[in-house]
Structure formats: structure tokens, C-alpha cells
Design a protein around this motif. Structure first.
Motif, PDB file in Angstrom:
ATOM      1  N   UNK A  68       0.828  -1.216   0.000  1.00 46.81           N
ATOM      2  CA  UNK A  68       0.000   0.000   0.000  1.00 46.81           C
ATOM      3  C   UNK A  68       0.864   1.270   0.000  1.00 46.81           C
ATOM      4  N   UNK A  69       0.173   2.402  -0.140  1.00 49.13           N
ATOM      5  CA  UNK A  69       0.876   3.688  -0.275  1.00 49.13           C
ATOM      6  C   UNK A  69       1.693   4.050   0.954  1.00 49.13           C
ATOM      7  N   UNK A  70       1.195   3.716   2.161  1.00 49.92           N
ATOM      8  CA  UNK A  70       1.942   4.078   3.386  1.00 49.92           C
ATOM      9  C   UNK A  70       3.272   3.325   3.441  1.00 49.92           C
ATOM     10  N   UNK A  71       3.223   2.031   3.103  1.00 45.11           N
ATOM     11  CA  UNK A  71       4.479   1.259   3.133  1.00 45.11           C
ATOM     12  C   UNK A  71       5.473   1.782   2.084  1.00 45.11           C
ATOM     13  N   UNK A  72       4.909   2.128   0.909  1.00 43.62           N
ATOM     14  CA  UNK A  72       5.783   2.676  -0.135  1.00 43.62           C
ATOM     15  C   UNK A  72       6.450   3.983   0.346  1.00 43.62           C
ATOM     16  N   UNK A  73       5.647   4.842   0.994  1.00 46.34           N
ATOM     17  CA  UNK A  73       6.203   6.118   1.462  1.00 46.34           C
ATOM     18  C   UNK A  73       7.188   5.901   2.615  1.00 46.34           C
ATOM     19  N   UNK A  74       6.940   4.839   3.397  1.00 49.34           N
ATOM     20  CA  UNK A  74       7.886   4.530   4.492  1.00 49.34           C
ATOM     21  C   UNK A  74       9.248   4.144   3.918  1.00 49.34           C
ATOM     22  N   UNK A  75       9.230   3.323   2.839  1.00 49.07           N
ATOM     23  CA  UNK A  75      10.506   2.929   2.194  1.00 49.07           C
ATOM     24  C   UNK A  75      11.163   4.155   1.561  1.00 49.07           C
ATOM     25  N   UNK A  76      10.314   4.965   0.906  1.00 49.05           N
ATOM     26  CA  UNK A  76      10.832   6.190   0.264  1.00 49.05           C
ATOM     27  C   UNK A  76      11.521   7.079   1.298  1.00 49.05           C
ATOM     28  N   UNK A  77      10.890   7.212   2.461  1.00 43.23           N
ATOM     29  CA  UNK A  77      11.464   8.053   3.515  1.00 43.23           C
ATOM     30  C   UNK A  77      12.851   7.555   3.923  1.00 43.23           C
TER      31      UNK A  77
END
Ligand SMILES: [Fe+2]
Length: 381
Positions: A68-77
């Protein structure tokens, strides 16, 4: 090799949504502004693009298959902390927003459907935020590099200073050691001569201080004063104490060599070149009638003009034969009357002033001033 930073007008924005019509619509709206807009239909595709390009902003949908988008943004961070992260979703639920903030460190949370004007304003702010972070990072890196360079330079200077200090100390130690050896030679040759040299050196120090000479020049004059008659050790000992007026012409010629012998002894080491030059000229006269070179006035080394005055003062006060001693007042009178002829007037004035300030010998009953002229000849000139 890292990818070059895009110009301000070409910042990249990545839109990630598994629904193609959504990300295409969003991308179309964002292209109104001067961004390079990329789209991805999954988190995997987004991560591939993130690996290839530097993105100012990533806008990710919350609900996507696999990741999901939150996990993707967590990796991006974690991998690209400067990329500003925005989550958009059809669900206006507080728990999603809280998770997005805590886990993905998001900048904004947008609810679908979005308002085109509003989302463009949000993206512009996000790009500004990315630019600011990039500038801060550059400044930080630059400061870090400069601090490191400064640290290395400081270390380098410290090392050089330490090496120079060591060299200076060693060189000074050698210099002083040599002075000590020369003095010992004079002492062994004739202790009376050494006592004379010590008194002359002590008075020379007073005069140099009065003249406000630099430390280096004071040392040169003081050491020259101490070693001015060193050359006498190269002559028969009897000559060093014999009254000059009683010497034969041959003996006088020999005695007159002592300033050059002293210069040669001391001047073998280039460090002593100044001291050696003063020793050579300590019997020159201000009027040019001295020896060995017949120098006059300012042509005589300054230190030699100082030593000449004090040497004469001490030789007249403490001659080898105690019965030849002169009174301090008569000696001072003699020095004063020899201003501009035998001695440099400025040095005589300074010396007499220094004597007045530091006290002087007050013995009475010595040779009166009118008899001093007959003794002038015993100043080896
Ligand atoms: Fe002398």
C-alpha cells in the motif's frame, strides 16, 4: 555516479496509483506547472523509478495491491529522505492518516476526489520544501567539507609549528652552547679578561634596553660584548694585560690583530655573522681614526659603537693594574668629551643616562679627569 540535480523548472513529481485513469488525470493537472511528471501503477514500479531518478515529490495512493501507499512512502522516507511524501486516498479515516504520518513521515494527506487548484498549490509547496531541504543539505555538506579542510589545515600548521619550535629551540640551544664554549675559552685564558667581558655585556644589556632595540639585536650586542676580546686568546698572554702605551710597535701591531682573530673564531658559524662583525669593529672610532678598517660614523656597525663606549668605560675603571684606575666621574667626563670624535654621541648620551638611572660605582681618590688623556692610549687605539 549520482544523477545531476534537475533545474528548478524541471523538478520531478512521481504519481503512484494502480488506477490508471486516476494517475493519468492527476498527472495531466500537474503538467500545467513546469514539472516533469512520472506515473507508476504499482509500488514496485514506483521504487524502480525512484532508483533511477531524483524526485522532488511522490504522491501515492493509499490502497494498492501488494504494497500500500503508506508502506511505499515509508521505504521512500528511508531511501530518499529529501523526497517530499504525499498520500492520497478515498478513505477519510483518522487511523490511516495517523499511520501515514507516523510510518511514512508524510507531508500532506489528500482525500479523493481532489480539487485541481488545491492539489497544484500543495505540490508547489512540496517542491519548495524539497528545494529548501536540498539547499540545506548542500550547505551542511559544504560546511562539513570546509570544517574538515580547516581541521586538516590546523593540524598541518600545528605540526609545522611544532617542528619549527623544535628546530628553533635546538638552534638556540646550539647558539647559546657556542657562546658558553667561547666564554669558557676566554675564562681559561685569563679570568680577569672574562670579568671585564661580563661587566661590558651587562652594561650593554642596559644600553640596548634604553635604546629599545629588538630582542634579536639586544642578544647580538650582548654576546658581542661578552666575546669582544676573544681574539686575545690567539696572542701571547702577557700582551692582554700589558699597558698599550708601554708596548713596542711590533706588540701594538699584534694586539691590533685581536679584533680580526676574534671575528674569525666566532664567524666560522654563519649564525654568528652579526656578532663577528661587531667584534671586528669594536675598536673603530666614530671619527674614522680607529682600526682595523678605519670606518667612520654610521658605517661602523651599531653594536660595535655600543661595545666601544662600554669597553672604554670598563677598561678605564678596571685596568689590569689597580694603580691605574680612574674615578667614575673622570671616566664619564672622558666619554662625554669624546662624543663625536672617538664615540657615537647618541650612544654616549644613552650610556650615561643608563648609568645615572641604574646607579654607578662611587669610589673616590682615583685618577682625576685631567690625567685621563694620557691613559687614552691604553684603549688600544
Ligand atoms: Fe678589544
Amino acid at each position: 555516479m549520482s544523477e545531476p540535480e534537475p533545474s528548478a523548472r524541471a523538478h520531478r513529481v512521481l504519481v503512484v496509483d494502480d488506477e490508471r485513469n486516476v494517475h493519468v488525470a492527476l498527472a495531466r493537472q500537474l503538467k500545467v506547472d513546469p514539472y516533469e511528471v512520472f506515473t507508476a501503477e504499482s509500488s514496485d514500479e514506483a521504487l524502480q523509478l525512484l532508483g533511477k531518478h531524483t524526485f522532488a515529490v511522490i504522491v501515492a495512493d493509499y490502497l494498492m495491491p501488494k504494497m500500500n501507499g503508506i508502506d511505499l512512502l515509508a521505504i521512500t522516507q528511508k531511501l530518499y529522505p529529501d523526497t517530499v511524501r504525499i498520500l492520497f486516498t478515498a478513505y477519510n479515516e483518522a487511523n490511516i492518516a495517523i499511520e501515514a504520518i507516523n510510518k511514512g513521515g508524510i507531508y500532506r494527506y489528500i482525500i479523493k476526489p481532489w480539487n485541481g487548484k488545491e492539489i497544484r498549490a500543495i505540490i508547489r509547496e512540496a517542491v519548495d520544501r524539497f528545494q529548501l531541504a536540498a539547499i540545506n543539505r548542500k550547505l551542511f555538506d559544504l560546511t562539513k567539507v570546509q570544517n574538515q579542510a580547516l581541521l586538516e589545515k590546523t593540524k598541518e600548521i600545528e605540526l609545522k609549528n611544532r617542528a619549527l619550535k623544535k628546530l628553533y629551540e635546538e638552534s638556540n640551544l646550539n647558539y647559546l652552547k657556542s657562546i658558553e664554549i667561547f666564554s669558557s675559552l676566554l675564562e681559561v685564558f685569563d679570568p680577569w679578561l672574562m670579568q671585564h667581558a661580563k661587566r661590558v655585556a651587562e652594561l650593554a644589556r642596559l644600553v640596548c634596553a634604553k635604546l629599545d632595540l629588538e630582542e634579536k639585536d639586544r642578544n647580538h650586542v650582548e654576546f658581542s660584548a661578552l666575546l669582544h676580546d676573544l681574539g686575545l686568546i690567539g696572542l701571547p698572554k702577557i700582551l692582554s694585560r700589558k699597558k698599550f702605551s708601554l708596548c713596542s710597535e711590533d706588540e701594538k701591531r699584534l694586539i691590533k690583530q685581536h679584533s680580526q682573530i676574534g671575528q674569525n673564531l666566532v664567524g666560522k658559524d654563519p649564525k654568528f655573522s652579526t656578532v663577528a662583525a661587531i667584534i671586528r669593529s669594536h675598536h673603530e672610532r666614530y671619527d674614522g681614526k680607529g682600526w682595523p678598517d678605519g670606518l667612520a660614523g654610521e658605517d661602523i656597525p651599531f653594536g660595535a659603537r655600543i661595545v666601544a663606549v662600554i669597553d672604554a668605560y670598563d677598561s678605564l675603571l678596571y685596568p689590569a693594574n689597580i694603580y691605574d684606575r680612574s674615578s667614575p666621574e673622570s671616566v664619564k667626563g672622558y666619554l662625554y668629551n669624546s662624543r663625536g670624535t672617538r664615540f657615537d654621541p647618541r650612544i654616549v648620551d644613552t650610556f650615561l643616562l643608563a648609568l645615572a638611572e641604574h646607579g654607578e660605582i662611587t669610589e673616590r681618590g682615583l685618577i682625576p679627569v685631567d690625567q685621563l688623556r694620557s691613559q687614552e692610549e691604553d684603549l688600544f687605539t
